[in-house]
Design a protein around this motif. Structure first.
Motif, PDB file in Angstrom:
ATOM      1  N   LEU A   1       0.827  -1.208   0.000  1.00 51.33           N
ATOM      2  CA  LEU A   1       0.000   0.000   0.000  1.00 51.33           C
ATOM      3  C   LEU A   1       0.862   1.259   0.000  1.00 51.33           C
ATOM      4  O   LEU A   1       0.538   2.244  -0.676  1.00 51.33           O
ATOM      5  CB  LEU A   1      -0.957   0.002   1.190  1.00 51.33           C
ATOM      6  N   GLN A   2       1.967   1.247   0.729  1.00 51.11           N
ATOM      7  CA  GLN A   2       2.867   2.396   0.747  1.00 51.11           C
ATOM      8  C   GLN A   2       3.485   2.629  -0.630  1.00 51.11           C
ATOM      9  O   GLN A   2       3.609   3.774  -1.079  1.00 51.11           O
ATOM     10  CB  GLN A   2       3.966   2.210   1.796  1.00 51.11           C
ATOM     11  N   ILE A   3       3.862   1.553  -1.308  1.00 51.63           N
ATOM     12  CA  ILE A   3       4.420   1.676  -2.655  1.00 51.63           C
ATOM     13  C   ILE A   3       3.380   2.300  -3.590  1.00 51.63           C
ATOM     14  O   ILE A   3       3.680   3.240  -4.328  1.00 51.63           O
ATOM     15  CB  ILE A   3       4.872   0.295  -3.202  1.00 51.63           C
ATOM     16  N   ALA A   4       2.171   1.772  -3.545  1.00 50.93           N
ATOM     17  CA  ALA A   4       1.095   2.306  -4.397  1.00 50.93           C
ATOM     18  C   ALA A   4       0.828   3.771  -4.079  1.00 50.93           C
ATOM     19  O   ALA A   4       0.580   4.580  -4.981  1.00 50.93           O
ATOM     20  CB  ALA A   4      -0.171   1.472  -4.240  1.00 50.93           C
ATOM     21  N   GLN A   5       0.898   4.128  -2.815  1.00 52.73           N
ATOM     22  CA  GLN A   5       0.661   5.515  -2.421  1.00 52.73           C
ATOM     23  C   GLN A   5       1.750   6.433  -2.971  1.00 52.73           C
ATOM     24  O   GLN A   5       1.451   7.513  -3.492  1.00 52.73           O
ATOM     25  CB  GLN A   5       0.591   5.634  -0.893  1.00 52.73           C
ATOM     26  N   VAL A   6       3.006   6.026  -2.878  1.00 56.34           N
ATOM     27  CA  VAL A   6       4.105   6.839  -3.416  1.00 56.34           C
ATOM     28  C   VAL A   6       3.914   7.044  -4.920  1.00 56.34           C
ATOM     29  O   VAL A   6       4.050   8.161  -5.430  1.00 56.34           O
ATOM     30  CB  VAL A   6       5.479   6.196  -3.119  1.00 56.34           C
ATOM     31  N   LEU A   7       3.583   5.983  -5.629  1.00 58.50           N
ATOM     32  CA  LEU A   7       3.393   6.090  -7.077  1.00 58.50           C
ATOM     33  C   LEU A   7       2.193   6.969  -7.409  1.00 58.50           C
ATOM     34  O   LEU A   7       2.247   7.783  -8.337  1.00 58.50           O
ATOM     35  CB  LEU A   7       3.246   4.708  -7.702  1.00 58.50           C
ATOM     36  N   THR A   8       1.123   6.813  -6.658  1.00 53.56           N
ATOM     37  CA  THR A   8      -0.083   7.612  -6.895  1.00 53.56           C
ATOM     38  C   THR A   8       0.170   9.090  -6.620  1.00 53.56           C
ATOM     39  O   THR A   8      -0.195   9.949  -7.423  1.00 53.56           O
ATOM     40  CB  THR A   8      -1.235   7.090  -6.018  1.00 53.56           C
ATOM     41  N   GLU A   9       0.791   9.373  -5.494  1.00 51.97           N
ATOM     42  CA  GLU A   9       1.043  10.767  -5.126  1.00 51.97           C
ATOM     43  C   GLU A   9       2.029  11.456  -6.065  1.00 51.97           C
ATOM     44  O   GLU A   9       2.023  12.674  -6.178  1.00 51.97           O
ATOM     45  CB  GLU A   9       1.556  10.846  -3.685  1.00 51.97           C
ATOM     46  N   ASN A  10       2.873  10.679  -6.736  1.00 53.81           N
ATOM     47  CA  ASN A  10       3.896  11.247  -7.615  1.00 53.81           C
ATOM     48  C   ASN A  10       3.637  10.973  -9.086  1.00 53.81           C
ATOM     49  O   ASN A  10       4.537  11.094  -9.911  1.00 53.81           O
ATOM     50  CB  ASN A  10       5.271  10.694  -7.211  1.00 53.81           C
ATOM     51  N   ARG A  11       2.410  10.625  -9.421  1.00 57.25           N
ATOM     52  CA  ARG A  11       2.115  10.216 -10.799  1.00 57.25           C
ATOM     53  C   ARG A  11       2.446  11.299 -11.812  1.00 57.25           C
ATOM     54  O   ARG A  11       2.986  11.002 -12.876  1.00 57.25           O
ATOM     55  CB  ARG A  11       0.687   9.719 -10.926  1.00 57.25           C
ATOM     56  N   LYS A  12       2.139  12.540 -11.519  1.00 53.61           N
ATOM     57  CA  LYS A  12       2.436  13.610 -12.485  1.00 53.61           C
ATOM     58  C   LYS A  12       3.936  13.748 -12.694  1.00 53.61           C
ATOM     59  O   LYS A  12       4.393  13.906 -13.823  1.00 53.61           O
ATOM     60  CB  LYS A  12       1.821  14.930 -12.030  1.00 53.61           C
ATOM     61  N   ARG A  13       4.684  13.662 -11.622  1.00 50.08           N
ATOM     62  CA  ARG A  13       6.145  13.741 -11.712  1.00 50.08           C
ATOM     63  C   ARG A  13       6.701  12.562 -12.513  1.00 50.08           C
ATOM     64  O   ARG A  13       7.587  12.734 -13.358  1.00 50.08           O
ATOM     65  CB  ARG A  13       6.712  13.756 -10.289  1.00 50.08           C
ATOM     66  N   ILE A  14       6.199  11.366 -12.243  1.00 48.33           N
ATOM     67  CA  ILE A  14       6.656  10.163 -12.937  1.00 48.33           C
ATOM     68  C   ILE A  14       6.339  10.265 -14.427  1.00 48.33           C
ATOM     69  O   ILE A  14       7.202  10.007 -15.276  1.00 48.33           O
ATOM     70  CB  ILE A  14       6.000   8.906 -12.324  1.00 48.33           C
ATOM     71  N   ILE A  15       5.128  10.642 -14.747  1.00 44.30           N
ATOM     72  CA  ILE A  15       4.713  10.747 -16.147  1.00 44.30           C
ATOM     73  C   ILE A  15       5.497  11.837 -16.860  1.00 44.30           C
ATOM     74  O   ILE A  15       5.946  11.657 -17.996  1.00 44.30           O
ATOM     75  CB  ILE A  15       3.192  10.982 -16.240  1.00 44.30           C
ATOM     76  N   ASP A  16       5.696  12.970 -16.200  1.00 42.40           N
ATOM     77  CA  ASP A  16       6.454  14.057 -16.813  1.00 42.40           C
ATOM     78  C   ASP A  16       7.880  13.625 -17.126  1.00 42.40           C
ATOM     79  O   ASP A  16       8.394  13.875 -18.216  1.00 42.40           O
ATOM     80  CB  ASP A  16       6.443  15.287 -15.903  1.00 42.40           C
TER      81      ASP A  16
END
Length: 161
Positions: free
Chosen positions: A37-52
């Motif tokens: 759940l923590q991994i999913a949360q980090v990815l979710t919260e940073n999705r714009k940064r990751i995609i950019d």
């Protein structure tokens, strides 16, 4: 389908109780739930940064996609690419939460190659995009969490290959 569902379905199809090793697998799954759940949360919260970060890497490697005639030329097509990146990242989080690649397969991969081929979307570019999403996402995670998340990205990459 989660690890729990898979194990129960298998045992039930064989008309038997869960084995000791299956019960241990369920315990391990439950014990790793908070980390997943923590991994999913980090990815979710940073999705714009990751995609950019991923799109910058992709279009630096393949600038022809953003040029006239390219698959990401124009605002509409470019935004459709970003939408797809977001979708794949979301699928990865589903898999991580479930502890299974099944949600990725059932929600996102059935027929995807054929769809991209019919739309003349270069598969090699989509593979590059997922590789760059993976790199951007894993850079935000500690080594153990990155090792847990990586196979979900790899599953998509392999399915597109």
């Amino acid at each position: 389908m989660s690890v729990i569902s898979q194990l129960i379905e298998t045992a039930d199809n064989q008309l038997r109780y869960l084995s000791v090793s299956e019960l241990q697998a369920i315990k391990d799954y439950m014990d790793s739930g908070e980390r997943r759940l923590q991994i999913a949360q980090v990815l979710t919260e940073n999705r714009k940064r990751i995609i950019d970060q991923a799109q910058k890497q992709l279009f630096a490697k393949r600038p022809e996609y953003r040029q006239p005639g390219g698959n990401a030329y124009g605002e509409k097509r470019y935004n459709q690419c970003l939408r797809d990146y977001d979708w794949y990242l979301r699928l990865v989080t589903y898999g991580i939460i479930a502890g299974s690649k099944e949600p990725i397969e059932s929600i996102g991969l059935i027929g995807v190659r054929e769809m991209y081929n019919s739309l003349n979307v270069p598969i090699a570019g989509m593979i590059d995009a997922i590789v760059f999403l993976k790199e951007a996402a894993l850079s935000l995670l500690d080594p153990d969490s990155a090792a847990e998340a990586a196979p979900y990205f790899d599953y998509i990459i392999n399915a597109l290959s």
